[in-house]
Write an enzyme that holds these catalytic residues in place. Structure first.
Site, PDB file in Angstrom:
ATOM      1  N   TRP A  23      36.815  52.066  20.994  1.00  0.00           N
ATOM      2  CA  TRP A  23      35.509  52.715  21.105  1.00  0.00           C
ATOM      3  C   TRP A  23      34.365  51.728  20.875  1.00  0.00           C
ATOM      4  CZ3 TRP A  23      39.536  54.286  18.008  1.00  0.00           C
ATOM      5  CH2 TRP A  23      39.525  53.810  16.694  1.00  0.00           C
ATOM      6  N   ARG A  24      34.707  50.477  20.663  1.00  0.00           N
ATOM      7  CA  ARG A  24      33.637  49.487  20.495  1.00  0.00           C
ATOM      8  C   ARG A  24      33.273  48.921  21.865  1.00  0.00           C
ATOM      9  NH1 ARG A  24      35.211  47.033  14.824  1.00  0.00           N
ATOM     10  NH2 ARG A  24      34.238  48.683  13.602  1.00  0.00           N
ATOM     11  N   GLU A  36      33.908  59.046  16.549  1.00  0.00           N
ATOM     12  CA  GLU A  36      33.406  59.302  15.196  1.00  0.00           C
ATOM     13  C   GLU A  36      33.988  60.588  14.618  1.00  0.00           C
ATOM     14  OE1 GLU A  36      32.036  57.327  13.305  1.00  0.00           O
ATOM     15  OE2 GLU A  36      31.431  55.769  14.694  1.00  0.00           O
ATOM     16  N   GLN A  41      38.225  61.488   8.248  1.00  0.00           N
ATOM     17  CA  GLN A  41      39.460  61.874   7.546  1.00  0.00           C
ATOM     18  C   GLN A  41      40.741  61.344   8.191  1.00  0.00           C
ATOM     19  OE1 GLN A  41      37.739  65.499   8.096  1.00  0.00           O
ATOM     20  NE2 GLN A  41      37.821  66.184   5.983  1.00  0.00           N
ATOM     21  N   THR A  42      40.643  60.450   9.179  1.00  0.00           N
ATOM     22  CA  THR A  42      41.856  59.907   9.796  1.00  0.00           C
ATOM     23  C   THR A  42      41.698  58.391   9.961  1.00  0.00           C
ATOM     24  OG1 THR A  42      42.025  61.992  11.012  1.00  0.00           O
ATOM     25  CG2 THR A  42      43.484  60.235  11.706  1.00  0.00           C
ATOM     26  N   LEU A  79      46.546  65.240  14.943  1.00  0.00           N
ATOM     27  CA  LEU A  79      45.452  64.565  14.229  1.00  0.00           C
ATOM     28  C   LEU A  79      45.038  65.330  12.976  1.00  0.00           C
ATOM     29  CD1 LEU A  79      42.779  63.255  16.775  1.00  0.00           C
ATOM     30  CD2 LEU A  79      43.925  61.962  14.995  1.00  0.00           C
ATOM     31  N   TYR A 119      26.333  62.161   8.823  1.00  0.00           N
ATOM     32  CA  TYR A 119      27.110  60.974   9.171  1.00  0.00           C
ATOM     33  C   TYR A 119      27.265  60.842  10.692  1.00  0.00           C
ATOM     34  CZ  TYR A 119      30.729  57.831  10.321  1.00  0.00           C
ATOM     35  OH  TYR A 119      31.386  56.817  10.931  1.00  0.00           O
ATOM     36  N   ASP A 137      29.454  56.990   5.379  1.00  0.00           N
ATOM     37  CA  ASP A 137      30.777  57.586   5.156  1.00  0.00           C
ATOM     38  C   ASP A 137      31.352  57.010   3.857  1.00  0.00           C
ATOM     39  OD1 ASP A 137      31.570  55.027   5.746  1.00  0.00           O
ATOM     40  OD2 ASP A 137      32.890  55.563   7.394  1.00  0.00           O
ATOM     41  N   CYS A 191      35.829  45.089   1.533  1.00  0.00           N
ATOM     42  CA  CYS A 191      35.421  45.804   0.315  1.00  0.00           C
ATOM     43  C   CYS A 191      36.269  47.074   0.195  1.00  0.00           C
ATOM     44  CB  CYS A 191      33.933  46.128   0.376  1.00  0.00           C
ATOM     45  SG  CYS A 191      33.282  46.651  -1.224  1.00  0.00           S
ATOM     46  N   CYS A 201      33.914  37.714   0.932  1.00  0.00           N
ATOM     47  CA  CYS A 201      32.910  38.706   1.346  1.00  0.00           C
ATOM     48  C   CYS A 201      31.601  38.020   1.739  1.00  0.00           C
ATOM     49  CB  CYS A 201      32.655  39.685   0.205  1.00  0.00           C
ATOM     50  SG  CYS A 201      31.362  40.875   0.611  1.00  0.00           S
ATOM     51  N   CYS A 207      25.773  40.969  -4.431  1.00  0.00           N
ATOM     52  CA  CYS A 207      26.548  42.105  -4.940  1.00  0.00           C
ATOM     53  C   CYS A 207      26.547  42.143  -6.472  1.00  0.00           C
ATOM     54  CB  CYS A 207      27.987  42.033  -4.424  1.00  0.00           C
ATOM     55  SG  CYS A 207      28.986  43.403  -5.032  1.00  0.00           S
TER      56      CYS A 207
END
Ligand code: SF4
Length: 349
Positions: A23-24, A36, A41-42, A79, A119, A137, A191, A201, A207
């Protein structure tokens, strides 16, 4: 915090390290929207094959809007969290009906569609239309809580507000979609919740949690909901290799199909309760326990279902009942249904 320097650093890192995900690289709002919704949740690895198959089946928003609900649920089967699919389908129909089939690019319009929360709106509108909206998220919340050493989580309302304010302050007007994806990518790959890889990082110098030497202390752990044990009895009713399933109603998994069954109270006799549940569907059968049970979890419910075999079944014609080939059901089966079907094949041998 030198925000422009932090942005430059993270965006440059994202350019070098981002994973090549299907999807990029698209600006098609429908495709981004599907990804999205699936990614809520997956995990990415689980979503990827479903995303490809779903878009092969429904390549455009118009094709999704035209589809029958049962076909959308069937494409989503496996899913989980089926409410996402129902909302996406309802939203696609609304977009066709009220917006000429074009995904609305204004936050106040897009945000009112079924299933679209802060979101999803932030992610889709920033990636597809360059709106400078944050997409907060769980991964992003963790990164931000650590950057500022904020002892808050998204679960408590004040914490959510503080994180939302910080996320909004950081999102740039140029490349907001890349920025949001960079934060998500950092949270997913560097992270991470346990043992974040601070030495590699790109934003370590800003940070606070890392400077304090205890990045894992942020965000604070929250108490998990205690699991609830649920006893069920289900009927394995087969005819010429086909399994009888009933369409579920009620708040959980509505519209999905599984063998007829009943929830049992503590110590309730399974046979009598199952016979009564079958009678409610107009099904008559002789029941016998297989002595086997299947285990399954939905959210915090831990279900143990005793499987009863039914013989000499009389099954009425009903829109709620269907005979399916478990290998090619043509409807969305619950995970419990698949386990019962597999068990049926085993106990037959
Ligand atoms: Fe996370 Fe460590 Fe980077 Fe801070 S330095 S953002 S804790 S990976």
């Amino acid at each position: 915090m030198d925000v422009p320097a932090l942005r430059r650093r993270l965006l440059a890192w994202y350019g070098r390290h981002r994973r090549a995900l299907p999807w990029r690289g698209t600006r098609d709002p429908y495709r981004i929207w599907v990804s999205e919704v699936m990614l809520q949740q997956t995990q990415v690895a689980a979503v990827t094959p479903y995303y490809r198959a779903f878009l092969a089946r429904f390549p455009t928003l118009a094709s999704l809007a035209r589809a029958r609900a049962a076909d959308v649920l069937a494409a989503w089967a496996g899913l989980g969290y089926y409410r996402r699919a129902r909302h996406l389908h309802a939203a696609a129909r609304l977009v066709v009906r009220e917006h000429g089939g074009r995904v609305p690019d204004r936050p106040e319009t897009f945000g009112r569609l079924p299933g679209v929360g802060h979101y999803t709106a932030g992610a889709v509108l920033s990636i597809a239309f360059d709106h400078p909206l944050p997409a907060l998220d769980g991964n992003v919340a963790r990164v931000l809580a650590r950057l500022e050493a904020l002892p808050v989580t998204l679960r408590d309302p004040r914490g959510a507000r503080a994180l939302q304010t910080l996320a909004q302050a950081l999102v740039p007007t140029r490349r907001p979609g890349d920025w949001n994806q960079a934060l998500m990518e950092l949270g997913a790959t560097v992270c991470v919740p346990r043992a974040p890889r601070c030495p590699e990082c790109p934003v370590r110098r800003w940070c606070r949690a890392s400077a304090l030497g205890r990045p894992e202390a942020f965000p604070p752990a929250t108490a998990r909901r205690a699991p609830v044990r649920v006893r069920r009895a289900v009927a394995l009713i087969e005819r010429r290799g086909r399994l009888l399933v009933v369409r579920r109603e009620g708040p959980l998994l509505a519209g999905l199909w599984e063998p007829p069954g009943v929830e049992l109270g503590d110590g309730a006799p399974a046979g009598a309760a199952l016979r009564a549940a079958l009678a409610d569907l107009g099904v008559r059968a002789t029941l016998a326990p297989t002595g086997e049970s299947v285990r399954h979890a939905i959210t915090h419910r831990r279900i143990e279902a005793e499987v009863w075999r039914a013989a000499d079944a009389t099954v009425p014609r009903s829109a709620r009942l269907r005979w399916v080939d478990p290998a090619r059901p043509g409807v969305a089966l619950t995970a419990l249904a698949k386990k019962v079907a597999r068990l049926g094949a085993t106990v037959r041998r």
